[in-house]
Write a protein that holds these residues in place. Structure first.
Motif, PDB file in Angstrom:
ATOM      1  N   VAL A  71       0.913  -1.290  -0.050  1.00 56.93           N
ATOM      2  CA  VAL A  71      -0.076  -0.144  -0.028  1.00 56.93           C
ATOM      3  C   VAL A  71       0.907   1.144  -0.062  1.00 56.93           C
ATOM      4  CG1 VAL A  71      -1.680   1.255   1.207  1.00 56.93           C
ATOM      5  CG2 VAL A  71      -1.987  -1.113   0.979  1.00 56.93           C
ATOM      6  N   ALA A  72       2.023   1.144   0.950  1.00 57.94           N
ATOM      7  CA  ALA A  72       2.757   2.196   0.769  1.00 57.94           C
ATOM      8  C   ALA A  72       3.334   2.847  -0.565  1.00 57.94           C
ATOM      9  CB  ALA A  72       3.982   1.960   1.886  1.00 57.94           C
ATOM     10  N   SER A  73       3.730   1.748  -1.368  1.00 59.87           N
ATOM     11  CA  SER A  73       4.650   1.909  -2.567  1.00 59.87           C
ATOM     12  C   SER A  73       3.518   2.032  -3.676  1.00 59.87           C
ATOM     13  CB  SER A  73       5.659   0.996  -2.874  1.00 59.87           C
ATOM     14  OG  SER A  73       5.093  -0.213  -2.739  1.00 59.87           O
ATOM     15  N   PHE A  74       2.391   1.635  -3.643  1.00 55.69           N
ATOM     16  CA  PHE A  74       1.528   1.362  -4.492  1.00 55.69           C
ATOM     17  C   PHE A  74       0.484   2.684  -4.675  1.00 55.69           C
ATOM     18  CE2 PHE A  74      -2.689   0.453  -6.472  1.00 55.69           C
ATOM     19  CZ  PHE A  74      -2.601  -0.015  -7.701  1.00 55.69           C
ATOM     20  N   VAL A  75       0.327   3.283  -3.549  1.00 53.82           N
ATOM     21  CA  VAL A  75      -0.602   4.540  -3.438  1.00 53.82           C
ATOM     22  C   VAL A  75       0.530   5.645  -3.412  1.00 53.82           C
ATOM     23  CG1 VAL A  75      -2.095   5.994  -2.386  1.00 53.82           C
ATOM     24  CG2 VAL A  75      -2.411   3.498  -2.269  1.00 53.82           C
ATOM     25  N   SER A  76       0.930   6.160  -4.658  1.00 54.84           N
ATOM     26  CA  SER A  76       1.828   7.146  -4.656  1.00 54.84           C
ATOM     27  C   SER A  76       3.234   6.481  -4.363  1.00 54.84           C
ATOM     28  CB  SER A  76       1.701   8.457  -3.813  1.00 54.84           C
ATOM     29  OG  SER A  76       2.419   9.438  -4.323  1.00 54.84           O
ATOM     30  N   LYS A  77       4.293   7.310  -4.267  1.00 54.01           N
ATOM     31  CA  LYS A  77       5.669   6.978  -4.003  1.00 54.01           C
ATOM     32  C   LYS A  77       5.795   7.066  -2.510  1.00 54.01           C
ATOM     33  CE  LYS A  77       7.958   7.556  -8.075  1.00 54.01           C
ATOM     34  NZ  LYS A  77       8.597   6.263  -8.348  1.00 54.01           N
ATOM     35  N   CYS A  78       6.620   5.927  -1.888  1.00 50.83           N
ATOM     36  CA  CYS A  78       7.089   5.932  -0.370  1.00 50.83           C
ATOM     37  C   CYS A  78       8.401   5.615  -0.294  1.00 50.83           C
ATOM     38  CB  CYS A  78       6.264   5.033   0.121  1.00 50.83           C
ATOM     39  SG  CYS A  78       5.992   5.348   2.101  1.00 50.83           S
ATOM     40  N   ASN A  79       9.209   6.414   0.628  1.00 58.69           N
ATOM     41  CA  ASN A  79      10.433   5.696   0.883  1.00 58.69           C
ATOM     42  C   ASN A  79      10.412   5.005   2.146  1.00 58.69           C
ATOM     43  OD1 ASN A  79      12.068   7.572  -0.793  1.00 58.69           O
ATOM     44  ND2 ASN A  79      10.761   9.406   0.098  1.00 58.69           N
ATOM     45  N   LEU A  80      10.978   3.754   2.066  1.00 62.17           N
ATOM     46  CA  LEU A  80      11.098   2.884   3.124  1.00 62.17           C
ATOM     47  C   LEU A  80      12.186   2.899   3.762  1.00 62.17           C
ATOM     48  CD1 LEU A  80       8.707  -0.036   1.618  1.00 62.17           C
ATOM     49  CD2 LEU A  80       8.048   1.790   3.370  1.00 62.17           C
ATOM     50  N   ILE A  81      12.451   3.655   4.816  1.00 57.74           N
ATOM     51  CA  ILE A  81      13.806   4.021   5.630  1.00 57.74           C
ATOM     52  C   ILE A  81      14.122   2.582   6.575  1.00 57.74           C
ATOM     53  CG2 ILE A  81      15.005   5.556   6.949  1.00 57.74           C
ATOM     54  CD1 ILE A  81      13.685   6.762   4.417  1.00 57.74           C
ATOM     55  N   PRO A  82      15.196   2.043   6.266  1.00 61.75           N
ATOM     56  CA  PRO A  82      15.631   1.155   7.220  1.00 61.75           C
ATOM     57  C   PRO A  82      16.249   1.730   8.423  1.00 61.75           C
ATOM     58  CG  PRO A  82      17.429   1.286   5.226  1.00 61.75           C
ATOM     59  CD  PRO A  82      16.310   2.428   5.080  1.00 61.75           C
ATOM     60  N   ARG A  89      10.193   4.723  19.231  1.00 60.28           N
ATOM     61  CA  ARG A  89      11.463   5.661  18.543  1.00 60.28           C
ATOM     62  C   ARG A  89      11.926   4.673  17.376  1.00 60.28           C
ATOM     63  NH1 ARG A  89      14.060  10.438  21.515  1.00 60.28           N
ATOM     64  NH2 ARG A  89      12.314  10.779  23.100  1.00 60.28           N
ATOM     65  N   PHE A  90      12.177   5.284  16.234  1.00 61.53           N
ATOM     66  CA  PHE A  90      12.883   4.844  15.082  1.00 61.53           C
ATOM     67  C   PHE A  90      14.199   5.423  14.797  1.00 61.53           C
ATOM     68  CE2 PHE A  90      13.923   4.326  10.766  1.00 61.53           C
ATOM     69  CZ  PHE A  90      13.723   2.977  10.475  1.00 61.53           C
ATOM     70  N   TYR A  91      15.240   4.386  14.862  1.00 67.73           N
ATOM     71  CA  TYR A  91      16.797   4.930  14.832  1.00 67.73           C
ATOM     72  C   TYR A  91      17.065   4.220  13.244  1.00 67.73           C
ATOM     73  CZ  TYR A  91      16.336   5.784  19.358  1.00 67.73           C
ATOM     74  OH  TYR A  91      16.137   6.079  20.910  1.00 67.73           O
ATOM     75  N   VAL A  92      17.429   5.492  12.557  1.00 61.25           N
ATOM     76  CA  VAL A  92      17.722   5.261  11.152  1.00 61.25           C
ATOM     77  C   VAL A  92      19.216   4.356  11.001  1.00 61.25           C
ATOM     78  CG1 VAL A  92      18.539   6.194   8.821  1.00 61.25           C
ATOM     79  CG2 VAL A  92      16.560   7.372  10.505  1.00 61.25           C
ATOM     80  N   ALA A  93      19.106   3.393  10.215  1.00 63.68           N
ATOM     81  CA  ALA A  93      20.190   2.522  10.059  1.00 63.68           C
ATOM     82  C   ALA A  93      21.394   3.102   9.678  1.00 63.68           C
ATOM     83  CB  ALA A  93      20.228   1.568   8.991  1.00 63.68           C
TER      84      ALA A  93
END
Length: 177
Positions: A71-82, A89-93
């Motif tokens: 859904v994230a990538s099909f409905v427009s563009k989406c960056n999937l940050i690892p 909290r999300f810590y960027v790789a």
């Protein structure tokens, strides 16, 4: 249904269908592969893949809070940050960057991903952010679409037309939520 029309006629026909819906109050099932068309016209969207429902919601819910990678990538563009999730909290790789949980779906947390739409990044050369190199620039009138790379990860960023970077430029991506 509107795929063979030029851009302006397509917009006009979208308005006509919406007006017809408002006047009659009838339920209209509109099947399209044009995500922009679905987002602009629908009260509710059903995203399907392989005959199975991936997500149901308002256009805003589906766009801002996708529940799956598809859904994230099909409905427009989406960056999937690892990266890694620790609590809310999300810590960027590989970076000292931390993003807060803004209602991210459990599937993304389980896979160590953080979905960011292209317009949620701001590009700068002066602040701390996710480092990236511009690899492509497409001027579209009121906005510019950029493709960037950091290692093996590619990112899409949409900016206003007053922001101007060129392929090869080193920038930082600032997540603006």
């Amino acid at each position: 249904p509107l795929s063979a029309l030029d851009a302006e006629l397509k917009i006009s026909m979208r308005r006509e269908i919406q007006d017809l819906h408002q006047r009659t109050g009838a339920t209209i099932i509109y099947v399209t592969h044009d995500q922009g068309e679905a987002l602009s016209m629908a009260d509710r969207i059903i995203v399907m893949r392989g005959g199975m429902i991936e997500q149901i919601g308002t256009p805003q819910q589906v766009y801002t809070h996708p529940e799956t990678e598809f859904v994230a990538s099909f409905v427009s563009k989406c960056n999937l940050i690892p990266g890694d999730w620790k609590g809310n909290r999300f810590y960027v790789a590989g970076q000292s960057l931390c993003y807060e949980d803004t209602g991210i779906a459990p599937l993304f947390k389980a896979k160590g991903l953080y979905p960011v739409r292209p317009e949620q990044f701001r590009m700068t050369q002066k602040e701390d952010g996710l480092p990236a190199t511009v690899t492509n620039r497409q001027y579209n009138g009121r906005e510019i679409h950029y493709t960037l790379v950091n290692g093996s990860v590619h990112y899409s960023v949409y900016t206003g037309s007053t922001v101007s970077y060129q392929p090869g430029d080193q920038v930082r991506l600032i997540f603006t939520a």
